[in-house]
Design a protein around this motif. Structure first.
Motif, PDB file in Angstrom:
ATOM      1  N   LYS A  23       0.678  -1.368  -0.118  1.00  0.00           N
ATOM      2  CA  LYS A  23       0.117   0.059   0.059  1.00  0.00           C
ATOM      3  C   LYS A  23       0.724   1.190  -0.028  1.00  0.00           C
ATOM      4  O   LYS A  23       0.310   2.302  -0.533  1.00  0.00           O
ATOM      5  N   SER A  24       2.161   1.148   0.433  1.00  0.00           N
ATOM      6  CA  SER A  24       2.880   2.344   0.759  1.00  0.00           C
ATOM      7  C   SER A  24       3.656   2.619  -0.588  1.00  0.00           C
ATOM      8  O   SER A  24       4.333   3.531  -0.771  1.00  0.00           O
ATOM      9  N   GLU A  36      -6.155   2.784   3.959  1.00  0.00           N
ATOM     10  CA  GLU A  36      -6.826   2.791   5.260  1.00  0.00           C
ATOM     11  C   GLU A  36      -6.608   1.544   6.024  1.00  0.00           C
ATOM     12  O   GLU A  36      -6.584   0.380   5.528  1.00  0.00           O
ATOM     13  N   SER A  37      -6.547   1.607   7.467  1.00  0.00           N
ATOM     14  CA  SER A  37      -6.027   0.520   8.037  1.00  0.00           C
ATOM     15  C   SER A  37      -7.418  -0.399   8.021  1.00  0.00           C
ATOM     16  O   SER A  37      -8.452   0.032   8.164  1.00  0.00           O
ATOM     17  N   GLY A  38      -7.046  -1.688   8.075  1.00  0.00           N
ATOM     18  CA  GLY A  38      -8.044  -2.773   8.043  1.00  0.00           C
ATOM     19  C   GLY A  38      -8.346  -3.015   6.498  1.00  0.00           C
ATOM     20  O   GLY A  38      -9.329  -4.098   6.260  1.00  0.00           O
ATOM     21  N   LYS A 382      -0.834   9.240   6.375  1.00  0.00           N
ATOM     22  CA  LYS A 382      -0.282   8.741   7.542  1.00  0.00           C
ATOM     23  C   LYS A 382       1.002   8.014   7.644  1.00  0.00           C
ATOM     24  O   LYS A 382       1.239   7.492   8.415  1.00  0.00           O
ATOM     25  N   LEU A 389       1.176   7.007   3.143  1.00  0.00           N
ATOM     26  CA  LEU A 389      -0.059   6.010   3.411  1.00  0.00           C
ATOM     27  C   LEU A 389      -1.252   6.841   3.403  1.00  0.00           C
ATOM     28  O   LEU A 389      -1.675   7.612   4.474  1.00  0.00           O
ATOM     29  N   SER A 391      -5.123   8.055   3.492  1.00  0.00           N
ATOM     30  CA  SER A 391      -6.292   7.420   4.039  1.00  0.00           C
ATOM     31  C   SER A 391      -7.602   7.869   3.248  1.00  0.00           C
ATOM     32  O   SER A 391      -7.490   8.719   2.314  1.00  0.00           O
TER      33      SER A 391
END
Length: 652
Positions: A23-24, A36-38, A382, A389, A391
């Motif tokens: 993702k990064s 996004e986390s998750g 983030k 990263l 969001s």
């Protein structure tokens, strides 16, 4: 900082696998991923021109899957999204899309619907003039079969805005939105010049729509004999996305509208409809979708938390069904939230206009973005500048209210049919020199406003917008322009496109006033013109003031509209490129910052090829964002993605 999590999304399937791997990671020439986390990001629509075809259970898990048709030339096709699960807060989550080929050469002109019959078989119905052609979907091969010549629906009514087929008490019900003969735009030959009367009224009849139905025992060989079951004045423009909802023993037809309201009609015996009612919020006020267009489908969730999925240009949302009918007969649904998707690309709606800036004072570049819906979005980074990263977006507030530009009846040069497109074009700069980022913006109204930040570096808070004034009159210029703003020499510059659609420089006097700096000129003494055509073809340029070539003097980068011809109609870009598309132009400043003088514009190339981003305009912003510590590009495209271009692969 106030924000509102709520949004939108397009997607290139070829990039999904790479985006999921890391993702990064930033890949030059590819769009940014949602990190996004998750792994549950806001759902990404395939393109700006898309509509819900319907829902059908493809994998036999008992839950319907979502089908979307994209008709935009830059990314066309049918996309199937398999339902995965309900999120922890009760929002449906769908998988990455599977592209399904049409059973005919798809040129984006034939509207399609998905229908699942009583035996579980899935069909697509395709409109060709006054006929519906039908094809069966093979769930094992995941493809549509050729058209069945024995399954043809004929004699459709004229002026259809949308249609659908539903099952109803052992019978089948065709539903049609029928439009009157009002005019969306002026009835003149090209070039079409849109004008209001001296009193400010639209001089043409506005189209309106009503509903017709046809009930049959055998849908596969139907000869339609429709019955008009409402008057033709239910809404202005279009009715869209017919769907069936059951509440206890009652049944309702739900339908959206071009302007965003959602209507309900109780379905009676003999296929008659009750009076028009509405989908309302907890205060009893009508819901109005955030976007232009409002295709509606009812979703039966596996946990019973049902609702409607509503999609327009630049967003797809879920409204939870509260299973309440109020005293007026309206149906109560919760406020909309963005539909979710596993590992989508970063998405801002449609026709996105990004600015790279450290918005929240953490020394990391974020994205502030405009969008066709009329909002301004904040994407928090983030991660780091080297490995961002990004969001889910939040909508920005100003003066305690969500920023939402809507031109309404009078303020769009293309007429009331464009009432819901705000086309926010924000640029971010410390406009008043207090060390905080402010927003200076153009929009669909051709207005230029400033949002002064009265918060702190870590907690930005925008004041209500104020006009920028020139000689005491509010600044006017071409519509949909992201103004160029930034220090040139020791003064703050403001660049827009003026009434001649030419680049024009102004110098800041104070927070709300500017003075003339003259039209910008090329080395041959000519002005820098944008449009080849009048009316809605003017403006649309996204202007970035930046020292792009590193010589210590600020230049210009321009995000363009595919039909523009900069700097002259006869030989400018991008119209006269070998292949047309919205692209980024570089104008080198060979003068000084106090007295700029520009070389002839040249396209920025990526790996030796033109950067082309569809038919509408593209946004452009620069920053030390990504690997290498160099000044790189982010380009926002018409389908709502944000493409990264590393400098070492660029030439001009």
């Amino acid at each position: 900082m106030k924000g509102y999590t709520f949004f939108l999304l397009p997607i290139f399937l070829l990039n999904i696998v790479v985006a999921q791997e890391n993702k990064s990671s930033l890949i030059s020439g590819k769009p940014l991923s949602n990190a996004e986390s998750g792994g549950e990001g806001f759902f990404a629509l395939p393109s700006y021109s898309a509509s819900i075809m319907g829902m059908a259970d493809v994998n036999g898990d008992g839950v319907d899957d979502l089908w979307i048709q994209s008709t935009n030339a830059s990314y066309r096709g049918i996309f199937l999204y398999i339902f995965k699960y309900m999120s922890s807060n009760g929002i449906p989550v769908f998988a990455d899309p599977i592209k399904i080929e049409t059973p005919f050469p798809d040129k984006g002109k034939n509207k399609g619907k998905i229908f699942q019959d009583k035996d579980g078989k899935i069909y697509s119905l395709w409109k060709f003039g006054s006929t519906l052609e039908c094809s069966l979907f093979d769930t094992k091969k995941m493809q549509f079969l050729s058209f069945d010549k024995n399954v043809v629906i004929t004699k459709l009514p004229s002026r259809i805005t949308d249609f659908n087929l539903i099952k109803n008490d052992g019978k089948y019900l065709f539903l049609f939105g029928i439009r009157t003969e009002g005019l969306f735009g002026p009835n003149t030959e090209w070039p079409k010049v849109v004008s209001y009367t001296p009193e400010g009224f639209w001089p043409y009849e506005l189209p309106q729509s009503g509903i017709a139905v046809f009930e049959t025992n055998d849908w596969k060989r139907a000869i339609v004999k429709e019955t008009l079951v409402t008057s033709l004045d239910q809404t202005y423009y279009d009715l869209e996305g017919f769907s069936l909802l059951k509440h206890n023993t009652r049944k309702y037809i739900i339908v959206g509208t071009r302007l965003g309201n959602i209507y309900t009609y109780e379905l009676m015996n003999k296929a008659k409809l009750g009076d028009r009612k509405f989908i309302v919020n907890e205060k009893g006020n009508m819901h109005r979708n955030a976007t232009t267009h409002c295709f509606v489908t009812y979703f039966n969730a596996p946990d019973g938390n049902n609702g409607i999925i509503v999609q327009g240009e630049g967003g797809i949302y879920f409204y939870a069904d509260k299973n309440i009918v109020d005293k007026k007969g309206n149906l109560f649904f919760a406020d909309p939230v963005p539909l979710l998707q596993e590992n989508p690309l970063l998405y801002g709606g449609s026709l996105v206009v990004p600015t790279l800036v450290d918005w929240d004072g953490d020394n990391v570049l974020d994205i502030i973005s405009g969008t066709s819906t009329g909002h301004i979005l904040f994407f928090k980074n983030k991660g780091t500048n080297e490995k961002p990263l990004m969001s889910n977006p939040k909508r920005l507030y100003a003066g305690g209210e969500i920023i939402h530009i809507q031109p309404g009846y009078r303020e769009d040069i293309q007429g009331p049919g464009e009432a819901r497109w705000g086309y926010t074009c924000p640029n971010v700069v410390d406009w008043n020199g207090d060390g905080l980022p402010d927003i200076v913006m153009g929009d669909s109204r051709g207005k230029f406003t400033v949002y002064i930040n009265e918060g702190t570096k870590e907690d930005p808070r925008l004041k209500a917008p104020k006009s920028i004034y020139y000689k005491g009159l509010d600044m006017f210029g071409s519509w949909r322009v992201r103004p160029g703003v930034g220090m040139m020499g020791k003064r703050m510059a403001f660049i827009n496109q003026d009434q001649d659609d030419e680049l024009h420089l102004y110098w800041q006097i104070d927070e709300y006033n500017v003075e003339d700096g003259g039209k910008l000129i090329l080395t041959d003494g000519s002005f820098i013109k944008g449009a080849r055509l009048p009316a809605g073809a003017v403006g649309r340029t996204r202007i970035e003031i930046v020292d792009w070539d590193g010589d210590g003097i600020k230049d210009l980068l321009l995000g363009t509209y595919a039909k523009q011809s900069i700097p002259t109609p006869t030989k400018g870009y991008p119209f006269h490129l070998p292949k047309r598309g919205a692209t980024v132009l570089f104008l080198k400043n060979v003068g000084t910052e106090d007295n700029p003088l520009f070389a002839y514009p040249v396209p920025i190339l990526f790996q030796g090829n033109y950067i082309l981003h569809g038919g509408h305009e593209c946004g452009v912003t620069t920053g030390y964002f990504g690997p290498g510590g160099t000044l790189n590009l982010i380009v926002g495209d018409e389908n709502g993605k944000y493409f990264f271009y590393e400098r070492k692969y660029l030439s001009w």
